[in-house]
Scaffold this motif. Sequence first.
Motif, PDB file in Angstrom:
ATOM      1  N   GLU A  15       2.040  42.863  64.678  1.00  0.00           N
ATOM      2  CA  GLU A  15       2.175  43.235  63.496  1.00  0.00           C
ATOM      3  C   GLU A  15       3.521  42.759  62.902  1.00  0.00           C
ATOM      4  N   ARG A  16       4.360  42.013  63.573  1.00  0.00           N
ATOM      5  CA  ARG A  16       5.799  41.965  63.420  1.00  0.00           C
ATOM      6  C   ARG A  16       6.230  40.892  62.438  1.00  0.00           C
ATOM      7  N   GLY A  17       5.367  40.293  61.757  1.00  0.00           N
ATOM      8  CA  GLY A  17       5.746  39.444  60.821  1.00  0.00           C
ATOM      9  C   GLY A  17       6.658  40.015  59.679  1.00  0.00           C
ATOM     10  N   LEU A  18       7.074  39.207  58.754  1.00  0.00           N
ATOM     11  CA  LEU A  18       8.063  39.725  57.842  1.00  0.00           C
ATOM     12  C   LEU A  18       7.503  39.178  56.254  1.00  0.00           C
ATOM     13  N   THR A  19       6.238  38.758  56.265  1.00  0.00           N
ATOM     14  CA  THR A  19       5.591  38.766  54.990  1.00  0.00           C
ATOM     15  C   THR A  19       5.538  39.869  54.195  1.00  0.00           C
ATOM     16  N   THR A  20       5.515  39.709  52.929  1.00  0.00           N
ATOM     17  CA  THR A  20       5.500  40.874  51.850  1.00  0.00           C
ATOM     18  C   THR A  20       4.286  42.074  52.189  1.00  0.00           C
ATOM     19  N   LYS A  21       3.364  41.748  53.072  1.00  0.00           N
ATOM     20  CA  LYS A  21       2.367  42.751  53.271  1.00  0.00           C
ATOM     21  C   LYS A  21       2.371  43.266  54.831  1.00  0.00           C
ATOM     22  N   SER A  22       3.378  42.495  55.371  1.00  0.00           N
ATOM     23  CA  SER A  22       3.662  43.003  57.043  1.00  0.00           C
ATOM     24  C   SER A  22       3.943  44.431  57.261  1.00  0.00           C
ATOM     25  N   SER A  23       3.471  44.813  58.487  1.00  0.00           N
ATOM     26  CA  SER A  23       3.878  46.289  58.782  1.00  0.00           C
ATOM     27  C   SER A  23       5.446  46.809  58.754  1.00  0.00           C
ATOM     28  N   PRO A  24       6.145  45.672  59.072  1.00  0.00           N
ATOM     29  CA  PRO A  24       7.663  46.139  59.001  1.00  0.00           C
ATOM     30  C   PRO A  24       8.101  46.317  57.547  1.00  0.00           C
ATOM     31  N   ARG A  25       7.533  45.374  56.523  1.00  0.00           N
ATOM     32  CA  ARG A  25       7.635  45.474  55.169  1.00  0.00           C
ATOM     33  C   ARG A  25       7.194  46.759  54.517  1.00  0.00           C
ATOM     34  N   GLN A  26       6.163  47.026  54.912  1.00  0.00           N
ATOM     35  CA  GLN A  26       5.686  48.123  54.522  1.00  0.00           C
ATOM     36  C   GLN A  26       6.217  49.374  54.999  1.00  0.00           C
ATOM     37  N   LEU A  27       6.620  49.651  55.866  1.00  0.00           N
ATOM     38  CA  LEU A  27       7.168  50.598  56.407  1.00  0.00           C
ATOM     39  C   LEU A  27       8.513  50.867  55.681  1.00  0.00           C
ATOM     40  N   PHE A  28       9.477  49.858  55.713  1.00  0.00           N
ATOM     41  CA  PHE A  28      10.570  49.701  54.963  1.00  0.00           C
ATOM     42  C   PHE A  28      10.275  50.156  53.512  1.00  0.00           C
ATOM     43  N   ASN A  29       9.322  49.709  53.027  1.00  0.00           N
ATOM     44  CA  ASN A  29       9.120  50.254  51.352  1.00  0.00           C
ATOM     45  C   ASN A  29       8.821  51.564  51.315  1.00  0.00           C
ATOM     46  N   LEU A  30       8.003  52.277  52.435  1.00  0.00           N
ATOM     47  CA  LEU A  30       7.739  53.618  52.251  1.00  0.00           C
ATOM     48  C   LEU A  30       9.021  54.305  52.367  1.00  0.00           C
ATOM     49  N   LEU A  31       9.827  53.966  53.264  1.00  0.00           N
ATOM     50  CA  LEU A  31      11.331  54.479  53.425  1.00  0.00           C
ATOM     51  C   LEU A  31      12.047  54.530  52.213  1.00  0.00           C
ATOM     52  N   LYS A  32      11.873  53.368  51.618  1.00  0.00           N
ATOM     53  CA  LYS A  32      12.807  53.165  50.366  1.00  0.00           C
ATOM     54  C   LYS A  32      12.198  54.017  49.112  1.00  0.00           C
ATOM     55  N   ASN A  33      10.846  54.017  49.221  1.00  0.00           N
ATOM     56  CA  ASN A  33      10.554  54.971  48.201  1.00  0.00           C
ATOM     57  C   ASN A  33      10.647  56.348  48.363  1.00  0.00           C
ATOM     58  N   ILE A  34      10.735  57.231  49.709  1.00  0.00           N
ATOM     59  CA  ILE A  34      11.236  58.374  49.929  1.00  0.00           C
ATOM     60  C   ILE A  34      12.667  58.587  49.445  1.00  0.00           C
ATOM     61  N   VAL A  35      13.774  57.653  49.788  1.00  0.00           N
ATOM     62  CA  VAL A  35      14.874  57.711  49.265  1.00  0.00           C
ATOM     63  C   VAL A  35      14.909  57.880  47.715  1.00  0.00           C
ATOM     64  N   LYS A  36      14.064  57.131  47.175  1.00  0.00           N
ATOM     65  CA  LYS A  36      14.246  57.137  45.833  1.00  0.00           C
ATOM     66  C   LYS A  36      13.559  58.544  45.055  1.00  0.00           C
ATOM     67  N   LYS A  37      12.604  59.013  45.729  1.00  0.00           N
ATOM     68  CA  LYS A  37      11.847  60.141  45.226  1.00  0.00           C
ATOM     69  C   LYS A  37      12.779  61.304  45.639  1.00  0.00           C
ATOM     70  N   ASP A  38      13.470  61.486  46.785  1.00  0.00           N
ATOM     71  CA  ASP A  38      14.199  62.529  47.298  1.00  0.00           C
ATOM     72  C   ASP A  38      15.559  62.405  46.636  1.00  0.00           C
ATOM     73  N   ASN A  39      15.875  61.482  45.862  1.00  0.00           N
ATOM     74  CA  ASN A  39      17.178  61.387  45.313  1.00  0.00           C
ATOM     75  C   ASN A  39      18.288  61.086  46.653  1.00  0.00           C
ATOM     76  N   LEU A  40      18.041  60.253  47.465  1.00  0.00           N
ATOM     77  CA  LEU A  40      18.956  60.104  48.636  1.00  0.00           C
ATOM     78  C   LEU A  40      20.096  59.014  48.287  1.00  0.00           C
ATOM     79  N   ASN A  41      20.949  58.706  48.788  1.00  0.00           N
ATOM     80  CA  ASN A  41      21.815  57.888  48.523  1.00  0.00           C
ATOM     81  C   ASN A  41      21.899  56.539  49.782  1.00  0.00           C
ATOM     82  N   GLY A  42      20.721  56.491  50.108  1.00  0.00           N
ATOM     83  CA  GLY A  42      20.512  55.045  50.940  1.00  0.00           C
ATOM     84  C   GLY A  42      19.647  55.568  52.426  1.00  0.00           C
TER      85      GLY A  42
END
Length: 125
Positions: A50-77
């Motif tokens: 699952e290690r590809g880097l397409t927009t729907k790949s698992s690494p990209r999906q995980l990273f997007n989940l983490l970015k959404n948590i940062v935004k939701k919880d008003n964190l600085n990065g």
Amino acid sequence: MGLKLLKGYVKERYGHEVVEVPGGYAVYGKQLINNKPVLFIQDFYVEPSERGLTTKSSPRQLFNLLKNIVKKDNLNGIMATVQLDTLNGNDVLKLFLYLGFKALRGENTSILLAYEVEEKKEKNG
């Protein structure tokens, strides 16, 4: 059972959370770095198939989940440490750099990385 056991363990032992997508998971905690709250990635694992880097790949999906948590919880990065002396350490470093992380500093075989999450600006219409 999936990651239920791991989730319980990291929550009880470290107070961290686990997010998962098909084929991968990330363990993270929230920390104060220079008096600013950040999401700190403790572990980031994706199955080899699952290690590809397409927009729907698992690494990209995980990273997007983490970015959404940062935004939701008003964190600085997002921050992470990569251990280059572990198996696949160089591959993990390449992945984080590809995703937009910047290297802050290194010591021995560890590299501290940071990612600044940008807010989407609404267009005035």
